[in-house]
Structures are given as C-alpha cells and as structure tokens.
Design a protein around this motif. Structure first.
Motif, PDB file in Angstrom:
ATOM      1  N   PHE A  56      25.306 -29.538   4.338  1.00  0.00           N
ATOM      2  CA  PHE A  56      23.905 -29.463   3.923  1.00  0.00           C
ATOM      3  C   PHE A  56      23.239 -28.293   4.638  1.00  0.00           C
ATOM      4  CE2 PHE A  56      24.216 -32.679   7.318  1.00  0.00           C
ATOM      5  CZ  PHE A  56      23.354 -32.159   8.280  1.00  0.00           C
ATOM      6  N   ALA A  57      22.085 -27.877   4.128  1.00  0.00           N
ATOM      7  CA  ALA A  57      21.377 -26.720   4.672  1.00  0.00           C
ATOM      8  C   ALA A  57      20.484 -27.130   5.836  1.00  0.00           C
ATOM      9  CB  ALA A  57      20.545 -26.052   3.585  1.00  0.00           C
ATOM     10  N   LEU A  58      20.417 -26.268   6.834  1.00  0.00           N
ATOM     11  CA  LEU A  58      19.510 -26.457   7.968  1.00  0.00           C
ATOM     12  C   LEU A  58      18.337 -25.485   7.914  1.00  0.00           C
ATOM     13  CD1 LEU A  58      21.901 -26.945  11.013  1.00  0.00           C
ATOM     14  CD2 LEU A  58      20.378 -28.649  10.028  1.00  0.00           C
ATOM     15  N   ALA A  59      18.568 -24.282   7.443  1.00  0.00           N
ATOM     16  CA  ALA A  59      17.532 -23.248   7.450  1.00  0.00           C
ATOM     17  C   ALA A  59      16.446 -23.596   6.431  1.00  0.00           C
ATOM     18  CB  ALA A  59      18.149 -21.899   7.140  1.00  0.00           C
ATOM     19  N   PRO A  60      15.198 -23.202   6.676  1.00  0.00           N
ATOM     20  CA  PRO A  60      14.740 -22.531   7.895  1.00  0.00           C
ATOM     21  C   PRO A  60      14.537 -23.526   9.039  1.00  0.00           C
ATOM     22  CG  PRO A  60      12.904 -22.842   6.407  1.00  0.00           C
ATOM     23  CD  PRO A  60      14.123 -23.345   5.679  1.00  0.00           C
ATOM     24  N   LEU A  61      14.878 -23.110  10.250  1.00  0.00           N
ATOM     25  CA  LEU A  61      14.700 -23.972  11.403  1.00  0.00           C
ATOM     26  C   LEU A  61      13.222 -24.021  11.792  1.00  0.00           C
ATOM     27  CD1 LEU A  61      17.654 -22.917  13.741  1.00  0.00           C
ATOM     28  CD2 LEU A  61      17.617 -24.627  11.930  1.00  0.00           C
ATOM     29  N   PRO A  62      12.791 -25.155  12.350  1.00  0.00           N
ATOM     30  CA  PRO A  62      11.401 -25.221  12.833  1.00  0.00           C
ATOM     31  C   PRO A  62      11.216 -24.288  14.018  1.00  0.00           C
ATOM     32  CG  PRO A  62      12.648 -27.122  13.582  1.00  0.00           C
ATOM     33  CD  PRO A  62      13.535 -26.395  12.615  1.00  0.00           C
ATOM     34  N   HIS A  63      10.048 -23.660  14.126  1.00  0.00           N
ATOM     35  CA  HIS A  63       9.756 -22.767  15.243  1.00  0.00           C
ATOM     36  C   HIS A  63       8.971 -23.549  16.292  1.00  0.00           C
ATOM     37  CE1 HIS A  63      11.286 -19.362  13.096  1.00  0.00           C
ATOM     38  NE2 HIS A  63      10.410 -19.510  12.114  1.00  0.00           N
ATOM     39  N   VAL A  64       9.633 -23.816  17.418  1.00  0.00           N
ATOM     40  CA  VAL A  64       8.974 -24.551  18.495  1.00  0.00           C
ATOM     41  C   VAL A  64       9.086 -23.752  19.779  1.00  0.00           C
ATOM     42  CG1 VAL A  64       9.390 -26.804  17.458  1.00  0.00           C
ATOM     43  CG2 VAL A  64      11.071 -25.859  19.025  1.00  0.00           C
ATOM     44  N   ASN A  65       8.189 -24.050  20.716  1.00  0.00           N
ATOM     45  CA  ASN A  65       8.163 -23.380  22.024  1.00  0.00           C
ATOM     46  C   ASN A  65       8.013 -21.871  21.892  1.00  0.00           C
ATOM     47  OD1 ASN A  65       8.564 -25.877  23.152  1.00  0.00           O
ATOM     48  ND2 ASN A  65      10.774 -25.625  23.375  1.00  0.00           N
ATOM     49  N   ARG A  66       7.401 -21.427  20.805  1.00  0.00           N
ATOM     50  CA  ARG A  66       7.218 -19.989  20.593  1.00  0.00           C
ATOM     51  C   ARG A  66       5.872 -19.560  21.166  1.00  0.00           C
ATOM     52  NH1 ARG A  66       8.438 -16.898  14.989  1.00  0.00           N
ATOM     53  NH2 ARG A  66      10.528 -17.180  15.847  1.00  0.00           N
ATOM     54  N   SER A  67       5.841 -18.371  21.772  1.00  0.00           N
ATOM     55  CA  SER A  67       4.607 -17.837  22.328  1.00  0.00           C
ATOM     56  C   SER A  67       4.373 -16.434  21.783  1.00  0.00           C
ATOM     57  CB  SER A  67       4.688 -17.785  23.857  1.00  0.00           C
ATOM     58  OG  SER A  67       5.548 -16.741  24.278  1.00  0.00           O
ATOM     59  N   ALA A  68       3.199 -15.866  22.114  1.00  0.00           N
ATOM     60  CA  ALA A  68       2.886 -14.509  21.682  1.00  0.00           C
ATOM     61  C   ALA A  68       3.859 -13.504  22.260  1.00  0.00           C
ATOM     62  CB  ALA A  68       1.454 -14.154  22.088  1.00  0.00           C
ATOM     63  N   ARG A  69       4.497 -13.851  23.371  1.00  0.00           N
ATOM     64  CA  ARG A  69       5.429 -12.916  24.005  1.00  0.00           C
ATOM     65  C   ARG A  69       6.675 -12.676  23.155  1.00  0.00           C
ATOM     66  NH1 ARG A  69       3.951 -16.268  28.032  1.00  0.00           N
ATOM     67  NH2 ARG A  69       5.857 -17.474  27.800  1.00  0.00           N
TER      68      ARG A  69
END
Length: 218
Positions: free
Chosen positions: A171-184
């Motif tokens: 089965f497909a996973l993408a797109p993955l959730p974006h977590v713990n992402r910052s402006a950096r």
C-alpha cells in the motif's frame, strides 16, 4: 523503531532524519502485534508490551539493529525488510543543535548546545566524536557486524525512494505527514560559516559520499 512481524519489516529510526513522520505513517496502518517504540500515540500506548524485555542494548526510539537481540534475533533480522531514513548532514546538524538547545535534561550534548554558538558546537570534540562515529550505516549493522538494510530513504527525495517500501507493504505511504518541522528547514544554510561547513563535511564525509549529499540545494 517499529517491528512488524505481520508485514515483515523493521524500521530503524536514526535521530533527526524525519523518522517521526515515517512512524506516524506506518502506525496509521499498524497491525495489532506490531512493536512500536517512540513518542507517537500508538507507540506510547504499546510501550508496556516490551517492559519486561531485556535486550543487548538500549531498547528505545532510536535503537540500532545490534541493540535488538532479546526482542528480535539476527536470524530473523536477516529475513526482515529493514529500512531507515537518512538526511543531508548539514541540515541534520542544524536540526540537532536547535533541538538540543530546547531540551532541559542532563546530558553533555544538551549542556554543550545550550552554552555554545553553533560554530563552536560543530567544532567541539564531543560533537565530532559522537556524530563522527555514528554514520548512517552503523544503525543498520547486524550484531555480527555486517550491514543489513534493504532500503535507505533520503528524506529530501522520499518520493523517488519510497517505491520499494510501498511495494513491500502493498500500500502507499506517501505523502508522509510533516511533523516537527520548523522555519529552519528551509533556510538552514544561512547559519553556516566556511569553517562549520567544512567541519560537517569532514565528520559526515562517509554519508555525504555514499548518498550524494552536497551543501547546495538538493
């Protein structure tokens, strides 16, 4: 770390490589007997399942293959689809530094990051010893010493790299959730001097060469 005997895979979560997003995607389709270690919702609920398990090394979110005997033995590891995520080492260093600065637990790396500027942190012997001795391949070495990884997924090219994993899962996973992402995440290059850029290039030389990373845009 996620061990799914039902789906025949073992996910090794290298620190600061986007592994929490992968863990969330996998746990969304978790089987009832999957072993999950980490801070995602299902992993926290299932932690008690391995409370009494004694392993060769530390049993936690970022366990390496060689830590796992007692939970999963080498013979079984060899049959599993072992995979992990890797990340541009220069971006990873920035993420690691700022994550450490936000922590309050007692650890030499936390104290060092909170007391030093980025360039001094990168150049410090403690940083060089801890990260320089832990290339990505070291996380997926069997207890006997041989590397065993069916798939290294580059975080920056996850859409290109993920097909073999999805084929294994069915089965497909993408797109993955974006977590713990910052402006950096978007502007990490701005924090580097020539000296700190070169320092990361030296300590992560093996990973940079192996996975084709560079300091410029991917």
């Amino acid at each position: 770390m996620i061990l799914s005997r039902g789906r025949g895979y073992l996910f090794i979560h290298i620190p600061k490589t986007g592994g929490t997003s992968m863990a969330l995607a996998l746990e969304a389709r978790a089987m009832a007997d999957d072993v999950m270690l980490g801070d995602t919702p299902k992993a926290l609920k299932r932690r008690r399942r391995v409370k009494e398990v004694t392993t060769a090394g530390r049993l936690w979110k970022h366990s390496r293959l060689r830590d796992l005997p007692g939970l999963v033995e080498e013979e079984e590891m060899r049959r599993l689809f072992v995979f992990t995520l890797v990340r541009n080492p220069w971006a990873r260093m920035v993420s690691y530094y700022h994550w450490l600065r936000a922590q309050s637990f007692d650890h030499p790396a936390v104290l060092l990051a909170r007391r030093t500027e980025f360039e001094d942190f990168v150049a410090h012997p403690h940083t060089r010893a801890s990260l320089g001795a832990a290339d990505y391949g070291s996380y997926v070495c069997l207890p006997s010493g041989a590397e065993h990884c069916r798939l290294f997924l580059r975080l920056e090219h996850i859409e290109e790299d993920i097909a073999p994993l999805e084929a294994h899962l069915g089965f497909a996973l993408a797109p993955l959730p974006h977590v713990n992402r910052s402006a950096r995440d978007a502007d990490w290059r701005g924090g580097y001097s020539e000296a700190s850029k070169a320092a990361v290039a030296e300590l992560a030389a093996k990973d940079i060469a192996r996975f084709g990373y560079r300091f410029g845009p991917e």
